[in-house]
Design a protein around this motif. Structure first.
Motif, short mmCIF file in Angstrom:
data_model
loop_
_atom_site.label_atom_id
_atom_site.label_comp_id
_atom_site.label_asym_id
_atom_site.label_seq_id
_atom_site.Cartn_x
_atom_site.Cartn_y
_atom_site.Cartn_z
N SER A 147 0.83 -1.21 0.00
CA SER A 147 0.00 0.00 0.00
C SER A 147 0.86 1.26 0.00
O SER A 147 0.55 2.23 -0.70
N ILE A 148 1.93 1.26 0.77
CA ILE A 148 2.84 2.42 0.80
C ILE A 148 3.49 2.60 -0.57
O ILE A 148 3.56 3.71 -1.09
N ALA A 149 3.95 1.50 -1.16
CA ALA A 149 4.57 1.57 -2.49
C ALA A 149 3.58 2.07 -3.53
O ALA A 149 3.92 2.89 -4.39
N THR A 150 2.34 1.63 -3.44
CA THR A 150 1.29 2.06 -4.37
C THR A 150 0.99 3.54 -4.19
O THR A 150 0.85 4.28 -5.17
N LEU A 151 0.91 3.99 -2.94
CA LEU A 151 0.67 5.41 -2.67
C LEU A 151 1.80 6.26 -3.26
O LEU A 151 1.54 7.27 -3.91
#
Length: 175
Positions: A147-151
């Motif tokens: 999720s952090i990488a996607t954000l």
């Protein structure tokens, strides 16, 4: 007492257990982490798998604290998945190095800010963004790392899209 000198290349090429032992000894020698038994279980019981929306809300809570934002996005890097249920393991020393903070205490302060922001976002004081083991590692849920990488990727794409019209307006039309 006997001393031995290893090059960075020798350490990089050493088997994983040897690198982990060296890391543990250096951290303990520098007093960056308390010496504790390696058999102590990691603190992963209350970790929450965070969505991209959760991470965006956490980012809004910490936006004014640049070091905490850096630490958050540092955890978007792929880590080592370990255990069942799986957790992502990231060395605190790597976070320290990549964020250019002064010491592990500052990294821990930033991680606690992120944990606190998540408890506010989720409105649940028992949730944890991350946990820690006794070997100097930060633990997060694999979904949280994704999720952090996607954000981060979404933010970079938006920034790039916003800059493209600027670049197009600077290009003179062909005559």
């Amino acid at each position: 007492m006997t001393g031995i000198t290893l090059t960075a290349e020798q350490i990089r090429n050493a088997p994983a257990p040897v690198r982990q032992w060296i890391e543990h000894e250096v951290i303990a020698a520098l007093g960056l982490a308390p010496r504790t038994p390696a058999a102590a279980p990691p603190q992963a019981a209350h970790l929450v798998a965070c969505s991209v929306e959760d991470m965006a809300s956490v980012l809004e809570h910490i936006r004014g604290v640049f070091p905490a934002v850096n630490v958050l996005f540092e955890l978007g890097r792929p880590g080592i998945s370990f255990g069942q249920p799986a957790v992502m393991i990231v060395r605190l020393m790597d976070i320290l190095h990549h964020t250019r903070l002064q010491d592990v205490g500052q990294v821990m302060t930033c991680l606690e800010m992120i944990n606190q922001a998540l408890t506010e976002v989720k409105k649940d004081p028992s949730v944890r963004f991350c946990g820690f083991d006794n070997e100097g590692h930060c633990l997060i849920a694999p979904q949280t790392q994704v999720s952090i990488a996607t954000l981060w990727q979404t933010m970079m794409e938006r920034q790039q899209a916003a800059q493209e019209p600027e670049a197009d307006s600077r290009v003179a039309p062909a005559a």
